[in-house]
Structure formats: structure tokens, C-alpha cells
Design a protein around this motif. Structure first.
Motif, PDB file in Angstrom:
ATOM      1  N   ALA A 241      41.384 -26.109 -23.066  1.00 22.13           N
ATOM      2  CA  ALA A 241      41.998 -25.883 -21.756  1.00 22.13           C
ATOM      3  C   ALA A 241      40.945 -25.534 -20.715  1.00 22.13           C
ATOM      4  O   ALA A 241      40.993 -26.003 -19.571  1.00 22.13           O
ATOM      5  N   VAL A 242      40.008 -24.698 -21.057  1.00 15.13           N
ATOM      6  CA  VAL A 242      38.946 -24.310 -20.116  1.00 15.13           C
ATOM      7  C   VAL A 242      38.094 -25.508 -19.766  1.00 15.13           C
ATOM      8  O   VAL A 242      37.716 -25.718 -18.596  1.00 15.13           O
ATOM      9  N   THR A 243      37.802 -26.331 -20.745  1.00 14.68           N
ATOM     10  CA  THR A 243      36.980 -27.515 -20.491  1.00 14.68           C
ATOM     11  C   THR A 243      37.662 -28.447 -19.501  1.00 14.68           C
ATOM     12  O   THR A 243      37.001 -29.075 -18.653  1.00 14.68           O
ATOM     13  N   ALA A 244      38.988 -28.523 -19.563  1.00 12.19           N
ATOM     14  CA  ALA A 244      39.721 -29.381 -18.630  1.00 12.19           C
ATOM     15  C   ALA A 244      39.751 -28.783 -17.230  1.00 12.19           C
ATOM     16  O   ALA A 244      39.746 -29.505 -16.214  1.00 12.19           O
ATOM     17  N   VAL A 599      41.604 -21.937  -8.303  1.00 15.57           N
ATOM     18  CA  VAL A 599      41.258 -22.528  -9.611  1.00 15.57           C
ATOM     19  C   VAL A 599      40.719 -21.455 -10.544  1.00 15.57           C
ATOM     20  O   VAL A 599      41.036 -21.416 -11.744  1.00 15.57           O
ATOM     21  N   ALA A 600      39.895 -20.555 -10.014  1.00 11.04           N
ATOM     22  CA  ALA A 600      39.334 -19.487 -10.841  1.00 11.04           C
ATOM     23  C   ALA A 600      40.436 -18.585 -11.381  1.00 11.04           C
ATOM     24  O   ALA A 600      40.387 -18.140 -12.543  1.00 11.04           O
ATOM     25  N   ILE A 606      44.185 -18.261 -18.304  1.00  7.58           N
ATOM     26  CA  ILE A 606      44.036 -18.843 -19.657  1.00  7.58           C
ATOM     27  C   ILE A 606      43.391 -17.824 -20.602  1.00  7.58           C
ATOM     28  O   ILE A 606      43.833 -17.628 -21.746  1.00  7.58           O
ATOM     29  N   PHE A 607      42.341 -17.134 -20.114  1.00  9.72           N
ATOM     30  CA  PHE A 607      41.673 -16.137 -20.970  1.00  9.72           C
ATOM     31  C   PHE A 607      42.569 -14.937 -21.208  1.00  9.72           C
ATOM     32  O   PHE A 607      42.568 -14.357 -22.296  1.00  9.72           O
TER      33      PHE A 607
END
Length: 824
Positions: A241-244, A599-600, A606-607
């Protein structure tokens, strides 16, 4: 081990350097009086190899190695062992505090074919071959590897100490058993038992340590492994998810950076343009340069006028003539007047001296004439005296006699000489002669006085005339010098004018120097003003070059102030244009930063859903989270594997502890050692019996029963006899057989490749009778004839020594022992 060469220096009784060559000595004897140093040769062999000597009581008393008052002892042994040749060296020194230490010890493997005699040529240690041991600590292991025997076995198999030769043969069973334990090293089994006990304790300690480690690995069950696997899966999904989301964040950040950089660039340009303004005092710089140049030109003109006046005065001064010449001529006038007065005075002195000299010459002539007259009167008086004597001889003779003298005519003694008559001619002649002699001597003295006075006046006259002639010559010279000169008054006037012009010339020169200094200062002022102007132009050019990317207008290079005014006006216009663009660019920056934060925030969510804190670098944080989960899984797997290995190790340590405890228990039983001693004694007696049979010509065999030794005499119907009933020679044969058998048994029991190539017996033979001594000698000859080893004996018995082919005679004087080879 077979000795080849032994070198000694400063070792016990061998104070001086001594060399013993054993190269071809297969059967030799060390002979010499008691105390000469025979046993010391064997001590040196032991010391070179093992650093100690049997006679030192088993201690490593290095002080025993030094000769009396010596500070250094050196021993070097060349030997062969198992086909290889070695050289062992030991050096012992005493320091200033009296402590004795090993300064050097080494063992070297010599190259094949090395000539031992080359040792006398002063080879360095590096030339002797490969270094096997280079320190005292390395020697024990290296010597054991080379010789194959430790020190105790070497002194029982190769060098047999004096006094212990027959101890083993006559010892009691218990004592012999202890000797066998010591010589055969059976004490090693006690060491094995101790090591086994130690190993059992070590294994049990390791077993306890393994149990502790296993207790720490209790969390390696299947449930823990399943949880670790699920954590890896969750962290992998988070990383996906982070990579996306990260590319979207990077795009937003890139847009924000671009507009922010554009705004920063615009603000930087405004800052540069707003800073463009003419420095204070720019207009005054050009005026200062012009004023400085005018002042410099005026100073140059003043210098030119001063130089013209100086040159004019210098010409007038030259026209007057040389000042020194004028002063010389004027001084010559004064000198001439002075010399003229001196010449007049000297002429008067010459005339006076001449008159005095003439008077003295006249007085001398008168005195000379008077002296001549006095001489004539003295001659006349002498003549008158002679004539009176002729006329009156008796009176003449009487004049020479005194009372009591012999008469020259009759040779009778004259008691009283008659007086000469008063009217005698002789008396008158004598009186006249005395008067004439006195007058002559007075006239001569007067002549001498007047001659000296005349000579003195002559010298005064000559000196006065010479002074007068010198003054006249100087006057003539001055007359020639002043022949063409002006008058004295004219010369004085010229000198006064010369002084005035010189003072004026000095004033003019001072004015020239002052003008030149002023001109230099004016030029310095011009240079300083021009430097300031150039610096101001460089500042302008630097400012304009900094605006080159904006396209600044051209500058008027003749007017600095105008150039600054033009540039400043242009910069203000450029700044006004850029301020009109800034508001729109600032709004774009705010929009880009808002998009980046959105976005951040999504990535932080997510984290947060995964139970992790918001990171600064999401990709790295996600990667680290995956790596940690995988590492934890790997660690768990490794701990499970480690637990399995530890369980295997535990089984092995438990097995080793059981074996070691069992071995230690078996070796505690005394029956095992007695069985080993009995087996060793059987082997020893069997080997010694064969050797004794050979040495005795087949007469004796050696047996043992319940620890006691017996011999079987085949020449007496196989009679069994106790060894204490043997004669001295038979005892020596039996002891030698036991020693040789013991050597061979030690070699067999040794864990190293022992090479028993020599045996040296240091035994006292002086107490043996002739028959026994003959038996001993024959035994030794038979032993040497076997050819399987070098045989050496130490003896002071001539009858035994004479039967040995090679003898090394040891002698000792007040300083040192020496060795000389005799025989063939």
C-alpha cells in the motif's frame, strides 16, 4: 641421537674456548684425572639440549653453568638424529646485579652435506640452517621432536649418570617399581585418570550450560512461529500500500518544490535588484583624481626649476678652480715665509760652528806640538840616564839592590846596601827622567781632549750644514710651485667666493631633494586616488556582472556616477516588473503544499492502521517493518534449529561425561598399574636377557620372580643365582644389559620417534679388580662391535682407557680445562 661436535666457552671448568669433535668416534673414552672435567663434557651435552644437568639436582640452576668469575657461558652441540643434522646453542650471561639468565637459545636444522669444520670460520647463526627454535621457551618442544626423548628419558637411555648405573639391578621390588614408574612414565596413567576426572567435570559443566540455554529457548513453539508468519504477511501488505501511495506523494512534493523554488528565485532576484544603488562619494572620486594629477604636475615643475639653479651654481663653482688646489697654494705661501726664516738662522749657525771648529783645530795643533816636545825631552832624559850608568856602574848596580840580596859581581850577600851618593849622575838622570815622563803624559792627555772636542764640533758643523741644505731644497721646491700661481690676496678672495658658492649649491641641492620628495608624494596621492577609482569601477563591474542574467544596459566608462545612475534606474524598473508576478506564484505554493499534506496524511493512516508510528520516510519505514518481521521469523526459525542442536549436544556431553567418569573409575584401581608394571618388567627382563646372553658369550640369562632379579648360569648347569652374588664384572654386564634394554623399552613406549644412536656411561671403574675390569672392557668392546650405536665411557682408569681406540684426554690447569684427542 649421535653427538658430532661440542663447542664450550666459559662453561664450568672450561673457561677458555674448547672444541670436541666426535665425528668418527664410534667407540671413545673421556679420560683424565679425577676432577679434571670429564663429566662436565656430558653435562654440556645435556645443557645444550635441555638447559639443565643431572648433577645440578634436577633444578635449572643456571649459575652452575658459569665458570668462576665469568660473566658468560656458551655451549654449542652439533648432533645427528634420525638421519638429520642439528645444531643446538645456549648462551648464559650474568647481569650487573648478579642475576644469571639465558641470553640466547636456539635449535637449527642444518642443510644436507653441511661441513661441520666450517663452524670454525665464524659463520653467523643465519648461515647454520633453518631455525627450528629461536627462544628458550621453544627449545623443549623442538628438542623433543628432534631427539625423541624428554630430559628424564635422555639421561636414562643416552647419557647414564655416574653412581646410578647398578641401582636398578640391586633395588628392592618396591623401589624398582617406583623407578619403572618414573623411567617408563607410568605416572602418565594417573595423569590420564586426573584428566578423565577433569573432562567429566567439564562435560557436566557443559551439560548444565546447555540446559540453561535450552531453558532460554522455550518460546520457540509452533504458535509463536504462526504469529511471526502472520506478522510478515501484514507488513508485506503495508509495504504494498505504501509503495502505491508514495509516487503520488512524490509528485505532490515535486510540484510544491518547483513552485517554492520559483518563488524563492523571484525573491532572490528582487533582493539583488533592490540592492543596486550608487555607493556614497562616487562623484568625488573623479574630482580627487584630477586634483591629485594637477598637484603632481606642479611638483614636477618645481623640481625642474630647482635642478636648473643647482646646475648653474655647480658651473660657477667649477670655473673658480679646485678648492683644494687653491688652499694648497695659499698654504705654500705661508710655508715659504717660514722656511726663509729657518734658512737665515741656519746660515748664522753654520758660520758660528765653523769658527768654533777652526779654533779647536788650532788648539789641537798646539797641543800636538807640545806633546812632541815632551817626548823629545823624555828621550833626552833616557839618554842621559844611560850615559850616567855607564859612567858609574857600581852606583847603577846599587840602585837595584836591597839589604840581604846577593851582589851580582861577587855573588856575596850584601847585609846593607850603601846609599847612592847625593851627587851621583845617575840620581840626577833618574830625577830628570821622571819629570820628562810626567810632562809627556800630560801633553798626551791634552792632545786627546782637544782632538775629541774638535771631532764633536766637526759633527755639529756637518749636521748644521745638512739642515741648511734641506731647508734650501724645500725653498726651491716652493718657488717652482708658486711660479705660475696668483698672489696670496687673490687666492684668499677666490676661496671666499668658493665658500659662498658651495653654501648656495647646498641650498639648491636641498631644494631639489625636497621638490623630488614632494613630487613622489604627489605621485603617491595620484596613485591612491586612481586605485580608489579603479576599486570603485571594479565594484560597479562586479555589481553589473551579478545582473548579467537580467541583461543590464551598457555603462559610460568615462563617468562613474552616470554609469551608477543608469544601472540603478534600470534595476528599479526590473524589480517593479517582478513584484507584479509574486502574488500569483505565492498562491500556487500554498495549493501545492496543501495537496502534499493530504497525501502524507493518507500514508500516515496506513501506518496507524498497522499499529506503527508515522514515519519520515514511508518507503524505508515500510521496508524496515517487513525486514524486521522477516528477521524475527528467521530468528525464531534459527532458535528452533539452535534448540535442536543443543539437544543433540546435550546428548553428546552426557555421553562424554559418562565415558570420562567410567575411565576415571577404572584408573583409580591399583591393579591396573601393577599389571602394566608387570608387563613392562617382563618385556624389560626378556630384552635384557638377550643382551646379557650376547655380552657374556652365552653364559647368562636374566629372569625375575616376584620382583626379584636372578641370573641363570648356563656354564653351571643352568644354576639360578641372585644378582647380588655376581662379581663386579658380572654386575657390570647385567647392569649394562638392563640399561640397554631399558633404553629400547623407553624408545618403544615413547610417543615420539626416538633415535637411540649413542650411549655414554659415566660410571666409576676404579674400584674394579683387574679380572673384572677386563670383563668390563670386553663387554664394552662387544657392545661397540655390534655397530648399532656410538659407545662412550668416562673413566680415569688407564687400563680401561688403553683398550678404547679413541680417547679424549681432559686436563685442567689453574685457569681452564682442555681436551686433546689421542689414539686413532
Amino acid at each position: 641421537m649421535r653427538p658430532m661436535r661440542l663447542d664450550l666457552a666459559g662453561f664450568t671448568v672450561f673457561r677458555d674456548e674448547t672444541t670436541i669433535d666426535f665425528t668418527d668416534a664410534d667407540f671413545f673414552a673421556l679420560v683424565g684425572p679425577t676432577g679434571s672435567g670429564k663429566s662436565t663434557v656430558l653435562d654440556a651435552i645435556c645443557f645444550a639440549l635441555y638447559g639443565t644437568v643431572p648433577r645440578w639436582g634436577g633444578t635449572r640452576g643456571l649459575g652452575n653453568a658459569l665458570a668462576p668469575s665469568a660473566t658468560e657461558a656458551r655451549v654449542r652441540l652439533v648432533f645427528e638424529s634420525a638421519g638429520a643434522r642439528y645444531v643446538a646453542t645456549r648462551v648464559v650471561r650474568r647481569d650487573g646485579r648478579g642475576n644469571v639468565k639465558t641470553a640466547n637459545a636456539g635449535l637449527q636444522l642444518m642443510p644436507d652435506g653441511f661441513d661441520v669444520t666450517k663452524l670454525d670460520t665464524g659463520l653467523s647463526p643465519e648461515d647454520l640452517g633453518e631455525v627450528v627454535a629461536g627462544t628458550p621457551g621453544e627449545m623443549d618442544e623442538a628438542v623433543l621432536a628432534a631427539v625423541g626423548l624428554p630430559y628424564e628419558q635422555f639421561t636414562s637411555c643416552v647419557v647414564l649418570p655416574q653412581g646410578q648405573f647398578a641401582d636398578f639391578l640391586h633395588a628392592r621390588p618396591a623401589t624398582r617399581q617406583q623407578i619403572l614408574v618414573n623411567l617408563l612414565g607410568l605416572g602418565v596413567y594417573e595423569q590420564v585418570q586426573q584428566r578423565a576426572t577433569g573432562r567429566a567435570a567439564q562435560a557436566e559443566a557443559k551439560l548444565e550450560a546447555v540446559d540453561q540455554l535450552l531453558a532460554g529457548l522455550a518460546d520457540t513453539d509452533d504458535a509463536t512461529l504462526e504469529r511471526a508468519t502472520e506478522q510478515v504477511e501484514r507488513m508485506t501488505e503495508l509495504a504494498t500500500a505504501v509503495t502505491a501511495a508514495v509516487p503520488e506523494l512524490e509528485t505532490a512534493r515535486a510540484t510544491a518544490r518547483e513552485v517554492t523554488q520559483a518563488l524563492a528565485a523571484l525573491d532572490a532576484e528582487l533582493s539583488v535588484l533592490d540592492a543596486v544603488r550608487a555607493p556614497d562619494g562616487t562623484a568625488e572620486l573623479t574630482q580627487a583624481v584630477a586634483a591629485a594629477r594637477a598637484a603632481a604636475d606642479a611638483a614636477v615643475d618645481a623640481v625642474s626649476l630647482a635642478e636648473e639653479r643647482e646646475e648653474k651654481l655647480r658651473g660657477e663653482l667649477t670655473a673658480l678652480g679646485d678648492e683644494s688646489t687653491l688652499r694648497l697654494q695659499l698654504r705654500s705661501y705661508a710655508d715659504r715665509e717660514q722656511l726663509a726664516g729657518q734658512a737665515e738662522a741656519l746660515r748664522a749657525a753654520v758660520q758660528a760652528a765653523g769658527a768654533e771648529h777652526d779654533a779647536a783645530v788650532a788648539a789641537l795643533a798646539q797641543a800636538t806640538a807640545a806633546a812632541e816636545r815632551a817626548e823629545a825631552e823624555l828621550a833626552a832624559a833616557f839618554q842621559a840616564h844611560e850615559e850616567a850608568k855607564t859612567a858609574d856602574q857600581a852606583a847603577a848596580l846599587r840602585a837595584h839592590l836591597s839589604d840581604g840580596d846577593a851582589c851580582p859581581v861577587c855573588e856575596q850577600v850584601v847585609a846593607r846596601v850603601p846609599a847612592v851618593p847625593a851627587g851621583s849622575a845617575v840620581a840626577r838622570a833618574v830625577a830628570a827622567g821622571k819629570s820628562a815622563r810626567a810632562a809627556s803624559e800630560a801633553a798626551k792627555r791634552l792632545v786627546a781632549e782637544r782632538d775629541a772636542a774638535a771631532r764633536d764640533l766637526d759633527r755639529v758643523l756637518v749636521r748644521t750644514r745638512a739642515e741648511h741644505d734641506g731647508v734650501q731644497a724645500r725653498l726651491s721646491g716652493l718657488d717652482e710651485l708658486l711660479a705660475d700661481a696668483a698672489s696670496a690676496q687673490t687666492l684668499r678672495e677666490r676661496l671666499d667666493e668658493h665658500t659662498r658658492l658651495r653654501a648656495a649649491l647646498d641650498e639648491a641641492a636641498t631644494a631639489v631633494r625636497a621638490g623630488r620628495d614632494a613630487a613622489r608624494r604627489a605621485r603617491g596621492t595620484v596613485d591612491a586616488a586612481q586605485d580608489r577609482l579603479r576599486t570603485a569601477w571594479r565594484h560597479f563591474d562586479g555589481t553589473r556582472d551579478g545582473l548579467a542574467r537580467f541583461g543590464p544596459p551598457a555603462a559610460d566608462r568615462d563617468d562613474l556616477a552616470a554609469a551608477w545612475a543608469t544601472l540603478a534606474k534600470w534595476a528599479q524598473e526590473q524589480a517593479r516588473q517582478r513584484r507584479s508576478q509574486r502574488d500569483g506564484l505565492a498562491a500556487s505554493v500554498a495549493d501545492a503544499e496543501a495537496a502534499t499534506r493530504a497525501v502524507a496524511a493518507r500514508i500516515d493512516g496506513i501506518f496507524a492502521d498497522a499499529g506503527l508510528p508515522a514515519p519520515d520516510d514511508p518507503v524505508r519505514a515500510a521496508t524496515v517493518a517487513v525486514e524486521r518481521a522477516e528477521a524475527e521469523l528467521r530468528r525464531l526459525v534459527e532458535r528452533r534449529e539452535q534448540a535442536a542442536e543443543l539437544r543433540e549436544q546435550r546428548a553428546e556431553h552426557e555421553r562424554q561425561a559418562q565415558v570420562a567418569r567410567a575411565l576415571a573409575g577404572h584408573l583409580r584401581a591399583n591393579n591396573f598399574e601393577r599389571w602394566l608394571l608387570a608387563e613392562a618388567l617382563d618385556l624389560l627382563v626378556d630384552g635384557a636377557s638377550g643382551i646379557l646372553r650376547e655380552l657374556s658369550g652365552g653364559q647368562y640369562d636374566l629372569i625375575h620372580d616376584k620382583g626379584e632379579f636372578f641370573v641363570v648360569d648356563h656354564h653351571d648347569a643352568g644354576l639360578r643365582r641372585g644378582v647380588r652374588t655376581l662379581s663386579g664384572g658380572e654386575t657390570f654386564q647385567a647392569s649394562l644389559a638392563l640399561a640397554l634394554a631399558l633404553s629400547e623399552q623407553l624408545a618403544g613406549l615413547s610417543t615420539t620417534a626416538a633415535s637411540l644412536e649413542s650411549i655414554v656411561l659415566d660410571e666409576g671403574f676404579g674400584t674394579l679388580d683387574a679380572a673384572t675390569l677386563d670383563t668390563v672392557a670386553a663387554t664394552l668392546e662387544n657392545l661397540a662391535a655390534r655397530g648399532d650405536r656410538m659407545v662412550g665411557v668416562v673413566t680415569h682408569v688407564p687400563a680401561l682407557a688403553e683398550r678404547i681406540p679413541v680417547r679424549f684426554e681432559v686436563r685442567k690447569d689453574a685457569r681452564s680445562a682442555r681436551v686433546e684427542r689421542t689414539g686413532r
